[in-house]
Design a protein around this motif. Structure first.
Motif, PDB file in Angstrom:
ATOM      1  N   LEU A  83       0.720  -1.192   0.041  1.00 50.35           N
ATOM      2  CA  LEU A  83      -0.099  -0.254   0.092  1.00 50.35           C
ATOM      3  C   LEU A  83       0.869   1.296   0.072  1.00 50.35           C
ATOM      4  O   LEU A  83       0.069   2.058  -0.183  1.00 50.35           O
ATOM      5  CB  LEU A  83      -0.868   0.093   0.969  1.00 50.35           C
ATOM      6  CG  LEU A  83      -2.004  -0.997   1.325  1.00 50.35           C
ATOM      7  CD1 LEU A  83      -2.775  -0.852   2.513  1.00 50.35           C
ATOM      8  CD2 LEU A  83      -2.801  -0.952  -0.055  1.00 50.35           C
ATOM      9  N   ASN A  84       2.075   1.236   0.335  1.00 49.32           N
ATOM     10  CA  ASN A  84       2.970   2.350   0.352  1.00 49.32           C
ATOM     11  C   ASN A  84       4.086   2.309  -0.702  1.00 49.32           C
ATOM     12  O   ASN A  84       5.011   3.040  -0.751  1.00 49.32           O
ATOM     13  CB  ASN A  84       3.708   2.525   1.638  1.00 49.32           C
ATOM     14  CG  ASN A  84       2.636   2.846   2.847  1.00 49.32           C
ATOM     15  OD1 ASN A  84       2.189   3.954   2.835  1.00 49.32           O
ATOM     16  ND2 ASN A  84       2.361   1.633   3.603  1.00 49.32           N
ATOM     17  N   GLY A  86      -4.314   2.214  -4.367  1.00 47.87           N
ATOM     18  CA  GLY A  86      -4.569   2.832  -2.844  1.00 47.87           C
ATOM     19  C   GLY A  86      -5.763   2.300  -2.166  1.00 47.87           C
ATOM     20  O   GLY A  86      -6.801   1.662  -2.917  1.00 47.87           O
ATOM     21  N   LEU A  87      -5.660   2.477  -0.801  1.00 46.76           N
ATOM     22  CA  LEU A  87      -6.690   1.840   0.089  1.00 46.76           C
ATOM     23  C   LEU A  87      -6.554   2.775   1.053  1.00 46.76           C
ATOM     24  O   LEU A  87      -5.649   3.163   1.586  1.00 46.76           O
ATOM     25  CB  LEU A  87      -6.477   0.539   0.476  1.00 46.76           C
ATOM     26  CG  LEU A  87      -7.146  -0.170   1.625  1.00 46.76           C
ATOM     27  CD1 LEU A  87      -8.627  -0.414   1.311  1.00 46.76           C
ATOM     28  CD2 LEU A  87      -6.544  -1.508   2.044  1.00 46.76           C
ATOM     29  N   LYS A  88      -7.859   3.160   1.658  1.00 44.65           N
ATOM     30  CA  LYS A  88      -8.071   4.040   2.939  1.00 44.65           C
ATOM     31  C   LYS A  88      -9.312   3.721   3.616  1.00 44.65           C
ATOM     32  O   LYS A  88     -10.149   3.657   3.134  1.00 44.65           O
ATOM     33  CB  LYS A  88      -7.788   5.296   2.576  1.00 44.65           C
ATOM     34  CG  LYS A  88      -7.875   6.554   3.510  1.00 44.65           C
ATOM     35  CD  LYS A  88      -6.725   6.747   4.290  1.00 44.65           C
ATOM     36  CE  LYS A  88      -6.759   7.829   5.271  1.00 44.65           C
ATOM     37  NZ  LYS A  88      -5.502   7.991   6.005  1.00 44.65           N
ATOM     38  N   THR A  97      -7.801  -2.623   7.321  1.00 49.18           N
ATOM     39  CA  THR A  97      -6.804  -2.309   6.429  1.00 49.18           C
ATOM     40  C   THR A  97      -6.092  -3.655   6.169  1.00 49.18           C
ATOM     41  O   THR A  97      -5.405  -4.268   4.822  1.00 49.18           O
ATOM     42  CB  THR A  97      -5.764  -1.427   6.934  1.00 49.18           C
ATOM     43  OG1 THR A  97      -6.480  -0.076   6.926  1.00 49.18           O
ATOM     44  CG2 THR A  97      -4.617  -1.156   6.040  1.00 49.18           C
ATOM     45  N   GLY A 116      -6.508  -4.994   2.491  1.00 43.50           N
ATOM     46  CA  GLY A 116      -5.160  -5.106   1.872  1.00 43.50           C
ATOM     47  C   GLY A 116      -4.726  -6.281   1.540  1.00 43.50           C
ATOM     48  O   GLY A 116      -4.083  -6.074   0.250  1.00 43.50           O
TER      49      GLY A 116
END
Length: 269
Positions: free
Chosen positions: A18-19, A65-67, A227, A231
């Motif tokens: 994710l980063n 992306g994920l939030k 997440t 994720g």
């Protein structure tokens, strides 16, 4: 200890995914939200799980992306899109989503991209202004807009249909006046891409799987656990997509590229 070790490894893999740095140009960005339940200060609340999927100029699709957040207000969207920018997202020309004013404002401010209002969601909003016995007629009338060959013809037909419906459904007429530019935004892009960029349908299968897996859990203990699970699902889906052929025709994609077409994939294979 074994469970803790495995969870720690999963958190590390998901965090790295994710980063990761995003390489290349991504002209199309789909964003959608799914709601799940979590515990917060002794209460059970619903939170939004935001997923962003992009297609690059090679026609390859990836989860970018994920939030997880408590609100879909503009500050939430702005921070999410800025986090994508910090990781290298560039070249976005069209953002496709449901009707979120906060996202629309954030996309314009942060990405300087056109916003496409999901056509499928718009149709649901439009039919809510008609009676049950009249919805088929309304749907057919609005549907004539989307079979037009050009953007100019579609806009002319849109205004004609809005005028026809306005007398009987004044709220629907007003909705069509307001939504014209946003619903027809996709028509200014290459015609070969129209079937995929007029709605968030490319994310529907992904969202359905998220909902199926999160329903098994029911109520999550915290945002971090959401997440971790979602994720891991997105990481698995991304790996599956990387093995498939491109999801979009290359025709027209290079014309949307801001840079010289020499790029690395966003995820190291």
């Amino acid at each position: 200890s074994q469970v803790s070790r495995l969870c720690g490894e999963l958190v590390g893999r998901v965090g790295a995914f994710l980063n990761r740095q995003i390489e290349g140009d991504w002209p199309y960005l789909w964003i959608d939200a799914t709601y799940v339940k979590t515990r917060e200060a002794g209460r059970i609340v619903s939170v939004a799980v935001i997923v962003a999927v992009g297609v690059n100029t090679d026609g390859q699709r990836e989860v970018l992306g994920l939030k997880v957040g408590a609100s879909e207000a503009e500050p939430f969207w702005t921070e999410f899109l800025r986090s994508l920018n910090r990781r290298g997202l560039r070249g976005v020309k069209l953002v496709i989503s449901d009707s979120h004013e906060g996202l629309k404002a954030a996309a314009s401010k942060v990405l300087k991209a056109t916003w496409q209002r999901c056509r499928v969601h718009f149709m649901r909003n439009a039919l809510a202004h008609a009676g049950k016995t009249q919805r088929r007629m309304v749907s057919a009338a609005i549907g004539t807009v989307f079979v037009q060959d050009t953007a100019d013809a579609a806009r002319a037909q849109w205004r004609s249909v809005a005028d026809q419906l306005r007398g009987k459904f004044p709220k629907l007429g007003a909705l069509m006046d307001e939504a014209e530019n946003d619903v027809l935004a996709f028509m200014t892009f290459p015609r070969a891409h129209w079937p995929q960029i007029y709605s968030t349908n490319p994310l529907e299968r992904l969202n359905a799987e998220i909902k199926r897996r999160t329903n098994v859990v029911g109520i999550f203990p915290n945002d971090a656990s959401i997440t971790r699970l979602v994720g891991a699902m997105m990481l698995e889906q991304n790996d599956e997509w990387s093995l498939n052929r491109r999801c979009m025709q290359l025709e027209g994609l290079q014309t949307l590229c801001d840079t010289v077409p020499t790029r690395l994939p966003a995820v190291a294979r």
